[in-house]
Scaffold this motif. Structure first.
Motif, PDB file in Angstrom:
ATOM      1  N   GLU A 198       0.819  -1.208   0.000  1.00 14.00           N
ATOM      2  CA  GLU A 198       0.000   0.000   0.000  1.00 14.00           C
ATOM      3  C   GLU A 198       0.860   1.268   0.000  1.00 14.00           C
ATOM      4  N   LEU A 199       2.141   1.115   0.364  1.00 12.28           N
ATOM      5  CA  LEU A 199       3.057   2.263   0.361  1.00 12.28           C
ATOM      6  C   LEU A 199       4.034   2.214  -0.815  1.00 12.28           C
ATOM      7  N   GLY A 200       3.756   1.325  -1.793  1.00 12.71           N
ATOM      8  CA  GLY A 200       4.499   1.370  -3.040  1.00 12.71           C
ATOM      9  C   GLY A 200       5.459   0.245  -3.330  1.00 12.71           C
ATOM     10  N   ALA A 201       5.526  -0.795  -2.488  1.00  9.19           N
ATOM     11  CA  ALA A 201       6.475  -1.886  -2.714  1.00  9.19           C
ATOM     12  C   ALA A 201       6.292  -2.505  -4.096  1.00  9.19           C
ATOM     13  N   THR A 202       7.409  -2.774  -4.747  1.00 11.07           N
ATOM     14  CA  THR A 202       7.383  -3.510  -6.023  1.00 11.07           C
ATOM     15  C   THR A 202       7.881  -4.943  -5.845  1.00 11.07           C
ATOM     16  N   HIS A 203       8.578  -5.201  -4.738  1.00 14.84           N
ATOM     17  CA  HIS A 203       9.083  -6.541  -4.418  1.00 14.84           C
ATOM     18  C   HIS A 203       8.844  -6.776  -2.928  1.00 14.84           C
ATOM     19  N   VAL A 204       8.122  -7.846  -2.602  1.00 15.94           N
ATOM     20  CA  VAL A 204       7.919  -8.221  -1.204  1.00 15.94           C
ATOM     21  C   VAL A 204       8.597  -9.564  -0.966  1.00 15.94           C
ATOM     22  N   ARG A 205       9.209  -9.708   0.206  1.00 13.21           N
ATOM     23  CA  ARG A 205      10.042 -10.864   0.524  1.00 13.21           C
ATOM     24  C   ARG A 205       9.344 -11.687   1.600  1.00 13.21           C
ATOM     25  N   VAL A 206       8.735 -12.777   1.193  1.00  8.51           N
ATOM     26  CA  VAL A 206       7.889 -13.555   2.097  1.00  8.51           C
ATOM     27  C   VAL A 206       8.439 -14.973   2.219  1.00  8.51           C
ATOM     28  N   GLY A 207       8.743 -15.376   3.441  1.00  7.72           N
ATOM     29  CA  GLY A 207       9.302 -16.703   3.661  1.00  7.72           C
ATOM     30  C   GLY A 207       8.391 -17.610   4.450  1.00  7.72           C
ATOM     31  N   SER A 208       8.323 -17.397   5.775  1.00  8.36           N
ATOM     32  CA  SER A 208       7.589 -18.321   6.641  1.00  8.36           C
ATOM     33  C   SER A 208       6.100 -18.397   6.302  1.00  8.36           C
ATOM     34  N   ALA A 209       5.516 -17.314   5.819  1.00 10.28           N
ATOM     35  CA  ALA A 209       4.090 -17.334   5.482  1.00 10.28           C
ATOM     36  C   ALA A 209       3.816 -18.237   4.279  1.00 10.28           C
TER      37      ALA A 209
END
Length: 218
Positions: A198-209
């Motif tokens: 919502e604040l503009g991320a173009t890459h999110v880094r998700v592991g445990s989820a």
């Protein structure tokens, strides 16, 4: 498998921010995860992954890159100077450039091997002494210096302090990127990726989820 749930949450976050889900790349952080969990995500069709350590990635990703077409591998952990060549030969993106010395090393090797991964500068938005990253006040200068090396600089990355509201750090990173004309924002992890989007991320880094908690070493 949690992967569809995560992609649905990304889509919903993009809708709230009036953005297209195509603008956000989900980096599945596979560090220290059992091979069978990673292969399950690969078999489900996901192709963008993140690793923290060059040596760990070298032990498993060359074979998976051969077996699964279109894999895109991102280095999201610190990069030591003696690992730069190996990282550049294996990874498609490096999110943790944090000094002119490291950028110059990357430029030298890029000239030797004829290729360079996409780069992100790590900004230590909380100015935490134990964390890597350039200080926010020094980010503009480093961006100029990296650009002068003719490197493929895509954007900025941050890891907010655990005890502070991540939105403050996401907003600061977005502000630095915007004033420097950088489109990429690598920010947001399992606990806060929706806020980052919502604040503009173009890459999110998700592991445990996605993969579950990492096994505790025996």
């Amino acid at each position: 498998m949690p992967l569809p749930d995560i992609t649905a949450r990304i889509t919903a976050a993009c809708e709230r921010a009036d953005r297209s889900p195509a603008e956000v790349s989900l980096i599945a952080v596979s560090k220290k995860q059992p091979d069978e969990r990673v292969e399950a995500v690969l078999a489900a069709g996901h192709r963008v992954f993140g690793e923290n350590r060059v040596q760990e990635a070298q032990g498993k990703w060359p074979a998976w890159k051969d077996s699964y077409r279109g894999v895109e591998l991102h280095l999201i952990g610190p990069l030591q100077s003696n690992k730069v060549r190996a990282a550049m030969e294996l990874f498609d993106a490096i999110h943790t450039v944090d000094s002119l010395k490291l950028a110059r090393r990357i430029a030298d090797i890029a000239g030797q091997i004829g290729r360079c991964p996409t780069l992100f500068l790590q900004v230590n938005t909380g100015e935490e002494p134990q964390k890597a990253g350039v200080a926010p006040s020094e980010a503009d200068a480093l961006i100029r210096e990296v650009r002068a090396l003719d490197l493929p600089l895509r954007g900025l990355m941050c890891i907010p302090p655990q005890d502070e509201a991540p939105s403050l750090h996401f907003a600061l990173l977005a502000k630095i990127a915007a004033r420097n004309g950088l489109a990429g924002l690598s920010m947001g992890m399992s606990a806060d990726f929706e806020e980052a989007i919502e604040l503009g991320a173009t890459h999110v880094r998700v592991g445990s989820a996605i993969f579950g908690e990492r096994p505790v070493p025996a």
